[in-house]
Design an enzyme around this catalytic site. Structure first.
Site, PDB file in Angstrom:
ATOM      1  CB  CYS A 133      -5.742  22.935   8.443  1.00  0.00           C
ATOM      2  SG  CYS A 133      -7.121  22.019   7.753  1.00  0.00           S
ATOM      3  CG  HIS A 230      -2.415  20.902   5.243  1.00  0.00           C
ATOM      4  ND1 HIS A 230      -2.160  20.613   6.556  1.00  0.00           N
ATOM      5  CD2 HIS A 230      -3.746  20.803   5.089  1.00  0.00           C
ATOM      6  CE1 HIS A 230      -3.283  20.337   7.183  1.00  0.00           C
ATOM      7  NE2 HIS A 230      -4.272  20.446   6.313  1.00  0.00           N
ATOM      8  CD  GLU A 232       1.458  20.858   6.817  1.00  0.00           C
ATOM      9  OE1 GLU A 232       1.340  22.030   6.420  1.00  0.00           O
ATOM     10  OE2 GLU A 232       0.541  20.244   7.398  1.00  0.00           O
ATOM     11  CG  ASP A 273       1.213  -2.068  -5.617  1.00  0.00           C
ATOM     12  OD1 ASP A 273       0.653  -1.049  -5.170  1.00  0.00           O
ATOM     13  OD2 ASP A 273       0.705  -2.777  -6.507  1.00  0.00           O
ATOM     14  CG  ASP A 431      -7.942  -4.334  -4.100  1.00  0.00           C
ATOM     15  OD1 ASP A 431      -7.334  -3.429  -4.690  1.00  0.00           O
ATOM     16  OD2 ASP A 431      -7.705  -4.648  -2.920  1.00  0.00           O
TER      17      ASP A 431
HETATM   18  O1  1PR Z   1      -6.588  -5.336   2.186  1.00  0.00           O
HETATM   19  O2  1PR Z   1      -6.346  -3.450   3.742  1.00  0.00           O
HETATM   20  O3  1PR Z   1      -4.584  -5.176   3.597  1.00  0.00           O
HETATM   21  O4  1PR Z   1      -4.923  -3.553   1.772  1.00  0.00           O
HETATM   22  C1  1PR Z   1      -4.120  -4.152   0.822  1.00  0.00           C
HETATM   23  C2  1PR Z   1      -3.822  -3.109  -0.215  1.00  0.00           C
HETATM   24  O5  1PR Z   1      -2.834  -3.647  -1.081  1.00  0.00           O
HETATM   25  C3  1PR Z   1      -5.023  -2.752  -1.051  1.00  0.00           C
HETATM   26  O6  1PR Z   1      -5.031  -1.375  -1.272  1.00  0.00           O
HETATM   27  C4  1PR Z   1      -4.791  -3.484  -2.368  1.00  0.00           C
HETATM   28  O7  1PR Z   1      -5.233  -2.710  -3.470  1.00  0.00           O
HETATM   29  C5  1PR Z   1      -3.280  -3.623  -2.416  1.00  0.00           C
HETATM   30  N1  1PR Z   1      -2.841  -4.883  -3.041  1.00  0.00           N
HETATM   31  C6  1PR Z   1      -2.956  -6.124  -2.494  1.00  0.00           C
HETATM   32  N2  1PR Z   1      -2.403  -7.030  -3.336  1.00  0.00           N
HETATM   33  C7  1PR Z   1      -1.941  -6.355  -4.396  1.00  0.00           C
HETATM   34  C8  1PR Z   1      -1.260  -6.934  -5.542  1.00  0.00           C
HETATM   35  O8  1PR Z   1      -0.953  -6.251  -6.517  1.00  0.00           O
HETATM   36  N3  1PR Z   1      -0.993  -8.243  -5.501  1.00  0.00           N
HETATM   37  N4  1PR Z   1      -1.925  -4.041  -5.049  1.00  0.00           N
HETATM   38  C9  1PR Z   1      -2.219  -5.024  -4.204  1.00  0.00           C
HETATM   39  C10 1PR Z   1      -2.838  -3.368  -5.647  1.00  0.00           C
HETATM   40  C11 1PR Z   1      -3.124  -1.987  -7.327  1.00  0.00           C
HETATM   41  C12 1PR Z   1      -2.718  -0.612  -7.458  1.00  0.00           C
HETATM   42  C13 1PR Z   1      -1.733  -0.499  -8.580  1.00  0.00           C
HETATM   43  C14 1PR Z   1      -2.584   0.037  -9.690  1.00  0.00           C
HETATM   44  C15 1PR Z   1      -1.822   0.714 -10.754  1.00  0.00           C
HETATM   45  N5  1PR Z   1      -2.169  -2.696  -6.590  1.00  0.00           N
HETATM   46  O9  1PR Z   1      -2.247  -0.075  -6.307  1.00  0.00           O
HETATM   47  O10 1PR Z   1      -0.723   0.293  -8.133  1.00  0.00           O
HETATM   48  O11 1PR Z   1      -3.348  -1.023 -10.224  1.00  0.00           O
HETATM   49  O12 1PR Z   1      -0.999  -0.162 -11.413  1.00  0.00           O
HETATM   50  P1  1PR Z   1      -0.591   0.065 -12.921  1.00  0.00           P
HETATM   51  O13 1PR Z   1      -0.495   1.536 -13.134  1.00  0.00           O
HETATM   52  O14 1PR Z   1       0.744  -0.573 -13.052  1.00  0.00           O
HETATM   53  O15 1PR Z   1      -1.655  -0.580 -13.760  1.00  0.00           O
HETATM   54  P2  1PR Z   1      -5.660  -4.471   2.889  1.00  0.00           P
END
Ligand code: 1PR
Length: 576
Positions: A133, A230, A232, A273, A431
């Site tokens: 890179c 990259h 790696e 998550d 979100d």
């Molecule tokens: O605000 O900087 O601390 O970041 C928190 C991070 O955690 C953010 O990226 C936020 O999207 C994520 N988050 C917080 N709470 C939740 C929760 O689910 N209660 N998850 C959460 C968000 C959404 C996607 C999920 C997709 C696909 N999850 O990451 O994986 O919606 O899901 P699916 O395919 O099952 O529909 P900060």
């Protein structure tokens, strides 16, 4: 990971030189500028090599994720000797210069320590060298005014998204040797600057890649190699590039790929998550519209597996990237949450595709009054094996502030981290929640006509951003946020949708289209995938660069390979 300054090479040059006479750029025009090489030769000498065959010298200037290349080298059975002094460079049997982080701070270090000079001598003596890179870009004269052959930024006005992030195809030209196994496969790029092929450098170019224009993806002269991608982070193919450099006699052959990679692939990303469950174990969980608790009497946090095991499995299954979101990071301080750091460390030991980590990236003062900057948090994540960090809540506050004042403070976590590590290392995770309205003038945010009307027949909606894992709605829409964070230095957007999350009914293509048409950085569509057809739908109807899913992969409902095979059938380029 590479230059964040317009003329990166200039900072590599000592103060008495200008960029057109920078030492390593001489490699491309040696005949004309040999005298400067001689100047270095008279001051530094290279001793004959004698160390073990399994040692590789690594020039780590202390920026960004160098853990990945370390892990890849160890995985291939090599031990690493870190460069401490210019002499270590001169005495190396084989030297790797991984280009991560931003260019200017790295080059400052090299200049101040005399390593830059040693590096040039080493290369000029045709010693085994692999630049990655930035390590490729430094071999060129960067001055944008000097015409072809220089390093410059991709031109986003040509309709391409910058940074160039993802798996792209190479046109392999002359005997590069280290690329012998790449053949028809994709390799992983992440950069905003590129070197352009020209008459002056044509003897060096061993492969090119197309992204809006043709740029140099690798060069080779004698024992000196450099690649813009990259290795790696390019899975098994990338490991074979490293293996061939480290052991040119190695005869390992990758199975030829039947399908030819031809262009930038759409990425399929697996998302984990992660949070601590009620027993205190770090688990992968998954919610429905962000509610991750079982609908049972115990109401416990859903446990879908162990983060490291799942990440390894998804790597083997062909995920193009893996994202970890620490979903309770907004209330728990990430550096206090050491298990998450451990997860990254263990995962990066044998997962050789890009890793993103998010959750809780912000400035923080702990119970003892000690202050941690968001930069420290990010640095720890990068050191632990993350290639990109993702910011959620804190980016919303920064965007609100920016919209109110119209001025960049330079102090938000987003601005600081992208300044130091480059914007290609910073993802903003949005979100949003859909809010239906009857009339586009009902709210001061971007409103769109929705494909499916709301519960009361509303034909319009805006997408309200939230913070703290969807718990609090903020006075800003996803469109306004996306535009603002692009200005503030985000390199990519991870676009979730609370309404669709965990529903398996498909991505919110109205939302994905809105955002991917409004910004010039890559957009990852997220939330709602239930079938392979949902992936082709989002790629066919929007400008998303990648699609992310969680639940269907965790529950083993749809394997990653089935998604990719389906996309191939639909003539959508993917990495196989
Ligand atoms: O605000 O900087 O601390 O970041 C928190 C991070 O955690 C953010 O990226 C936020 O999207 C994520 N988050 C917080 N709470 C939740 C929760 O689910 N209660 N998850 C959460 C968000 C959404 C996607 C999920 C997709 C696909 N999850 O990451 O994986 O919606 O899901 P699916 O395919 O099952 O529909 P900060």
């Amino acid at each position: 990971m590479e230059a964040t300054v317009a003329a990166p090479f200039s900072s590599f040059v000592t103060s008495t030189q200008n960029s057109s006479s920078s030492p390593c750029s001489l490699l491309l025009s040696r005949k004309n500028l040999g005298s400067v090489n001689l100047r270095f030769k008279s001051r530094l000498s290279v001793r004959a090599s004698s160390t073990s065959d399994s040692v590789v010298t690594l020039l780590d200037y202390g920026a960004g994720n160098v853990r990945s290349i370390r892990n890849a080298l160890r995985h291939l059975g090599f031990s690493i000797k870190d460069v401490q002094t210019p002499g270590d460079i001169l005495n190396a049997d084989r030297l790797i210069f991984p280009g991560v982080g931003a260019f200017a701070p790295a080059m400052d270090v090299l200049n101040k320590t005399g390593m830059g000079e040693a590096l040039c001598t080493y290369i000029d003596n045709d010693r085994p060298f692999l630049g990655i890179c930035l390590g490729l870009q430094l071999l060129f004269d960067s001055s944008e005014e000097n015409g072809p052959g220089t390093v410059g930024r991709f031109d986003s006005s040509a309709g391409i998204r910058v940074p160039h992030i993802g798996w792209n195809a190479l046109q392999v030209g002359k005997d590069s040797e280290i690329l012998d196994d790449v053949g028809n496969r994709h390799v992983y790029f992440v950069h905003s600057y590129r070197a352009i092929p020209s008459n002056e450098n044509k003897d060096w170019v061993s492969s090119t890649c197309h992204y809006g224009e043709s740029f140099i993806s690798s060069i080779r002269r004698g024992n000196v190699h450099a690649v813009q991608f990259h290795p790696e982070k390019s899975g098994e193919v990338g490991l074979s590039v490293l293996r061939r450099f480290l052991d040119p006699k190695s005869s390992s052959k990758q199975k030829p790929e039947e399908r030819k990679a031809s262009k930038l692939a759409k990425r399929v990303i697996a998302c984990l998550d992660v949070r601590t469950n009620d027993k205190g174990d770090l688990v992968v969980t998954k919610g429905d519209q962000y509610d991750v608790r079982e609908q049972s009497n115990e109401n416990e946090v859903r446990n879908l597996g162990k983060p490291v095991d799942l990440a390894r499995q998804y790597y083997k299954d062909g995920a193009d990237e893996i994202s970890f979101l620490n979903i309770t990071g907004f209330r728990d301080f990430p550096l206090g949450d050491l298990p998450m750091i451990q997860v990254l460390r263990y995962t990066s030991e044998n997962v050789f595709v890009p890793l993103t980590v998010g959750g809780g990236i912000r400035d923080f003062t702990d119970a003892t009054g000690r202050y941690y900057s968001s930069l420290e948090v990010a640095a720890e994540y990068f050191r632990s094996g993350a290639d990109k960090i993702s910011i959620g809540s804190d980016a919303v506050y920064a965007a609100e502030e920016f919209r109110k004042s119209g001025a960049k403070t330079g102090k938000s976590s987003l601005e600081q981290i992208s300044r130091v590590y480059g914007n290609q290392a910073v993802v903003v995770s949005i979100d949003p929640r859909r809010v239906y309205v009857n009339d586009p003038d009902d709210v001061p945010y971007k409103v769109i006509r929705v494909t499916n009307p709301g519960p009361n027949g509303e034909e319009y909606a805006w997408y309200q951003c939230t913070v703290s894992g969807g718990r609090e709605g903020r006075p800003i829409g996803a469109y306004e946020l996306a535009k603002a964070v692009e200005e503030l230095g985000a390199g990519e957007i991870l676009l979730n949708c609370i309404d669709c999350d965990g529903q398996g009914k498909g991505f919110d293509t109205d939302l994905v289209k809105l955002i991917s048409d409004s910004v010039g950085i890559p957009v990852i569509a997220s939330s709602g995938a239930g079938t392979p057809e949902h992936f082709s739908e989002v790629f066919e109807t929007t400008n998303a660069s990648a699609a992310l899913a969680a639940g269907i992969f965790h529950r083993k409902e749809v394997p990653i390979q089935s998604v990719k095979e389906h996309l191939l059938e639909k003539s959508i380029e993917v990495r196989m």
